[in-house]
Write a protein that holds these residues in place. Sequence first.
Motif, short mmCIF file in Angstrom:
data_model
loop_
_atom_site.label_atom_id
_atom_site.label_comp_id
_atom_site.label_asym_id
_atom_site.label_seq_id
_atom_site.Cartn_x
_atom_site.Cartn_y
_atom_site.Cartn_z
N GLN A 99 16.04 8.43 -3.22
CA GLN A 99 15.97 8.02 -4.62
C GLN A 99 15.39 9.19 -5.40
O GLN A 99 14.17 9.42 -5.39
CB GLN A 99 15.12 6.77 -4.75
N TRP B 249 8.73 16.04 -1.92
CA TRP B 249 9.17 14.65 -1.93
C TRP B 249 8.34 13.86 -0.93
O TRP B 249 7.62 14.42 -0.12
CB TRP B 249 10.67 14.55 -1.62
N THR C 46 4.86 2.70 -2.62
CA THR C 46 5.62 3.52 -3.57
C THR C 46 4.70 4.18 -4.58
O THR C 46 4.84 5.37 -4.88
CB THR C 46 6.69 2.65 -4.28
N GLN C 47 3.75 3.43 -5.10
CA GLN C 47 2.80 3.97 -6.07
C GLN C 47 2.00 5.11 -5.45
O GLN C 47 1.82 6.17 -6.05
CB GLN C 47 1.86 2.88 -6.57
N CYS D 107 4.22 8.22 -5.10
CA CYS D 107 4.45 8.87 -6.40
C CYS D 107 3.22 9.69 -6.80
O CYS D 107 3.35 10.80 -7.31
CB CYS D 107 4.80 7.84 -7.47
N GLN E 279 12.40 8.99 -8.16
CA GLN E 279 11.03 8.88 -7.65
C GLN E 279 10.69 9.98 -6.67
O GLN E 279 9.54 10.11 -6.27
CB GLN E 279 10.82 7.52 -6.98
#
Length: 152
Positions: free
Chosen positions: A17, A55, A128-129, A132, A20
């Motif tokens: 993705q 990433w 996910t947070q 990021c 993100q």
Amino acid sequence: MDKDRFSAHGEVHAHYQSAQRILHIDLVGPFNFEFMQKYERVVGVQRKTIDTPCWGSLVNVYGLALAPIEAINAGQQIVSKAVALGLVATAVVLHESEGVAMQKKFWSRVYDSSTLAFEYFDDTAQATQWLCERVLAWQQAHNVNQFNNARR
């Protein structure tokens, strides 16, 4: 088929993705050494599509994520290769409540041999947070503009 070789035990699916900067990897265990070869084929294709210098990877693990020692060694090599390609952090979400301590021990053996930041989560949104935040922190520390897609 070579009778000394086993078929891969376990499933792997992956997609990147770009918004993100997260490579999503879904695994179903348990695993064997042959699975690690399958993993590298599937995930390696996705890694080749990543055109950013850093990433993160979000690993969703379903089933009992355990494997023999040779699979751990192969996992360590895979992680080293991914770090060289720009992987800066991995969030592992263990969806199976059975044997969590053993699963964490397995994954820690894979990741502890690298410089990779990794963390365990119960929730994909929290994972996910965290990812990021790690990717952004790496970008800021290395003065990488989010629009700079120069490959490492």
